[in-house]
Scaffold this active site. Structure first.
Site, PDB file in Angstrom:
ATOM      1  N   ASP A  16       0.832  -1.207   0.000  1.00  0.00           N
ATOM      2  CA  ASP A  16       0.000   0.000   0.000  1.00  0.00           C
ATOM      3  C   ASP A  16       0.866   1.257   0.000  1.00  0.00           C
ATOM      4  O   ASP A  16       1.952   1.271   0.589  1.00  0.00           O
ATOM      5  CB  ASP A  16      -0.902  -0.027   1.246  1.00  0.00           C
ATOM      6  CG  ASP A  16      -2.042   0.974   1.154  1.00  0.00           C
ATOM      7  OD1 ASP A  16      -2.317   1.475   0.042  1.00  0.00           O
ATOM      8  OD2 ASP A  16      -2.649   1.269   2.193  1.00  0.00           O
ATOM      9  N   HIS A  33       2.562   3.370  -9.078  1.00  0.00           N
ATOM     10  CA  HIS A  33       2.447   1.920  -9.292  1.00  0.00           C
ATOM     11  C   HIS A  33       3.680   1.386 -10.022  1.00  0.00           C
ATOM     12  O   HIS A  33       4.163   0.294  -9.732  1.00  0.00           O
ATOM     13  CB  HIS A  33       1.173   1.604 -10.078  1.00  0.00           C
ATOM     14  CG  HIS A  33      -0.088   1.919  -9.316  1.00  0.00           C
ATOM     15  ND1 HIS A  33      -0.264   1.582  -7.993  1.00  0.00           N
ATOM     16  CD2 HIS A  33      -1.231   2.548  -9.679  1.00  0.00           C
ATOM     17  CE1 HIS A  33      -1.457   1.986  -7.581  1.00  0.00           C
ATOM     18  NE2 HIS A  33      -2.058   2.587  -8.587  1.00  0.00           N
ATOM     19  N   LEU A 127      11.697 -19.998  -4.950  1.00  0.00           N
ATOM     20  CA  LEU A 127      10.668 -19.192  -4.274  1.00  0.00           C
ATOM     21  C   LEU A 127       9.361 -19.348  -5.033  1.00  0.00           C
ATOM     22  O   LEU A 127       9.339 -19.285  -6.266  1.00  0.00           O
ATOM     23  CB  LEU A 127      11.079 -17.707  -4.285  1.00  0.00           C
ATOM     24  CG  LEU A 127      10.032 -16.730  -3.733  1.00  0.00           C
ATOM     25  CD1 LEU A 127      10.084 -16.689  -2.206  1.00  0.00           C
ATOM     26  CD2 LEU A 127      10.250 -15.308  -4.259  1.00  0.00           C
TER      27      LEU A 127
HETATM   28  C1  FPP Z   1      -2.009   0.113  -3.341  1.00  0.00           C
HETATM   29  O1  FPP Z   1      -1.532   1.447  -3.273  1.00  0.00           O
HETATM   30  C2  FPP Z   1      -1.419  -0.558  -4.480  1.00  0.00           C
HETATM   31  C3  FPP Z   1      -2.110  -1.121  -5.506  1.00  0.00           C
HETATM   32  C4  FPP Z   1      -3.576  -1.089  -5.587  1.00  0.00           C
HETATM   33  C5  FPP Z   1      -1.413  -1.759  -6.637  1.00  0.00           C
HETATM   34  C6  FPP Z   1      -0.188  -2.538  -6.273  1.00  0.00           C
HETATM   35  C7  FPP Z   1       0.599  -2.754  -7.499  1.00  0.00           C
HETATM   36  C8  FPP Z   1       1.957  -2.763  -7.545  1.00  0.00           C
HETATM   37  C9  FPP Z   1       2.831  -2.655  -6.369  1.00  0.00           C
HETATM   38  C10 FPP Z   1       2.651  -2.878  -8.818  1.00  0.00           C
HETATM   39  C11 FPP Z   1       2.789  -4.296  -9.221  1.00  0.00           C
HETATM   40  C12 FPP Z   1       1.702  -4.538 -10.111  1.00  0.00           C
HETATM   41  C13 FPP Z   1       1.457  -5.666 -10.785  1.00  0.00           C
HETATM   42  C14 FPP Z   1       0.389  -5.546 -11.762  1.00  0.00           C
HETATM   43  C15 FPP Z   1       2.177  -6.954 -10.589  1.00  0.00           C
HETATM   44  P1  FPP Z   1      -2.576   2.612  -3.395  1.00  0.00           P
HETATM   45  O2  FPP Z   1      -2.727   2.954  -4.832  1.00  0.00           O
HETATM   46  O3  FPP Z   1      -3.839   2.258  -2.702  1.00  0.00           O
HETATM   47  O4  FPP Z   1      -1.821   3.767  -2.640  1.00  0.00           O
HETATM   48  P2  FPP Z   1      -2.470   4.934  -1.773  1.00  0.00           P
HETATM   49  O5  FPP Z   1      -3.096   4.278  -0.572  1.00  0.00           O
HETATM   50  O6  FPP Z   1      -1.274   5.753  -1.404  1.00  0.00           O
HETATM   51  O7  FPP Z   1      -3.431   5.661  -2.652  1.00  0.00           O
END
Ligand code: FPP
Length: 241
Positions: A16, A33, A127
Site C-alpha cells: 500500500d 504503481h 521461491l
Molecule cells: C495500493 O496502493 C497498491 C495497488 C492497488 C497496486 C499494487 C501494485 C503494484 C505494487 C505494482 C505491481 C503490479 C502488478 C500488476 C504486478 P494505493 O494505490 O492504494 O496507494 P495509496 O493508498 O497511497 O493511494
C-alpha cells in the site's frame, strides 16, 4: 511454519502507498504503481536471498475496479508489461509464479499472459511467488465453498482449506502491510488465522531490504502459540501450522 533460523516460510504483503508516494512528488498515481513494481522486484530478490520459500503479494483487489478507469487500465497495462519483461528475470532467480484471483473479469490477452508466465516458471523451486490479482478474501471463501458444493463434498475446514485459491502453499507466517494503515482490506481472510502482522509506515515504493529485515526481526521475536499456552510452547509441543 518457521525454519529453525527464524525465517518465516511464507511472507504475504499488502503493497500500500503507491498513490501517496506519487502525490508527494506531484506525479500521476500510475507513476507510483510503476515505482511499486520496482519495489516488488527488489523484494522478490531479497526474499530469495534470505531463504523465504513463499511470497504472496496483493496487486489488485476485487474492489480496485472501483478506481478511476485510467488507473484500472494502467494497472492492467503494467501487469501485461511486467509479464513480458519479468518472466526471464523470475526464471534466473528460480521463482515459480502463480496468479491468484478471479480470471473471468480479465481480458483474453492478460489471461493468456498469466497462463504463459505460470507455465514457463512451473519447474522453478527457489521461491513460490503468488500474485493476487482480481482477488479478495471473501471471493476466495465463496469460490471454495461453491467448488465443494458442485463436487458434492461436505463444507468442512479441511475441505475448504484444500479448495482455496492458495491451497498449494501453507498459510502465511507473516503478513506485512505498508503505507501506515492497520487493516487487512479483504486480503487472505481465511489464511491469516495465525499469521503475525507487521505494519510499516513506509510507502510501498520505499519498502526496501532494511524494512524487510526489520519485519523479519520483529517476527522472530514473536511467540506463536496457535491457541496453546505460553508454558506449552516453552515445553516444546508447539503445533506447527
Ligand atoms: C495500493 O496502493 C497498491 C495497488 C492497488 C497496486 C499494487 C501494485 C503494484 C505494487 C505494482 C505491481 C503490479 C502488478 C500488476 C504486478 P494505493 O494505490 O492504494 O496507494 P495509496 O493508498 O497511497 O493511494
Amino acid at each position: 511454519m518457521t525454519s529453525s533460523s527464524g525465517i518465516p516460510h511464507h511472507i504475504a504483503i499488502v503493497m500500500d502507498g503507491n498513490g501517496r508516494w506519487a502525490a508527494k512528488r506531484f506525479m500521476p498515481r500510475l507513476a507510483g504503481h510503476r515505482q511499486g513494481m520496482e519495489s516488488l522486484r527488489r523484494c522478490i530478490r531479497a526474499c530469495v536471498d534470505r531463504g523465504v520459500a513463499v511470497l504472496t503479494v496483493f496487486a489488485f483487489s476485487s474492489e480496485n475496479w472501483n478506481r478511476p478507469a485510467d488507473e484500472v487500465s494502467g494497472l492492467m497495462e503494467l501487469l501485461a508489461t511486467a509479464l513480458a519483461k519479468e518472466v526471464p528475470k523470475l526464471q534466473q532467480d528460480g521463482v515459480q509464479v502463480h496468479f491468484v484471483g478471479e480470471r473471468s473479469g480479465l481480458s483474453d490477452k492478460v489471461r493468456a499472459g498469466l497462463a504463459q508466465a505460470e507455465a514457463a516458471t512451473a519447474s522453478n523451486g527457489r521461491l513460490i511467488l503468488n500474485v493476487c490479482f482480481n482477488y479478495g478474501g471473501r471471493w476466495d471463501m465463496a469460490q471454495a465453498a461453491a467448488k465443494l458444493v458442485a463436487q458434492g463434498k461436505p463444507i468442512t475446514e479441511g475441505e475448504l482449506q484444500g479448495a482455496m485459491a492458495l491451497a498449494h502453499v501453507p498459510d502465511p507466517d507473516l503478513i506485512i502491510r505498508t503505507g501506515g494503515e492497520q487493516r487487512l482490506s479483504n486480503f487472505l481472510l481465511w489464511q491469516a488465522a495465525y499469521a503475525e502482522l507487521f505494519f510499516s509506515d513506509k510507502l510501498w515504493p520505499e519498502f526496501d531490504e532494511a524494512e524487510l529485515d526489520r519485519a523479519m526481526a520483529e517476527f522472530s521475536r514473536r511467540e506463536r502459540r496457535f491457541g496453546q499456552t505460553s508454558a506449552q510452547v516453552a515445553a516444546g509441543d508447539q503445533k506447527v501450522a
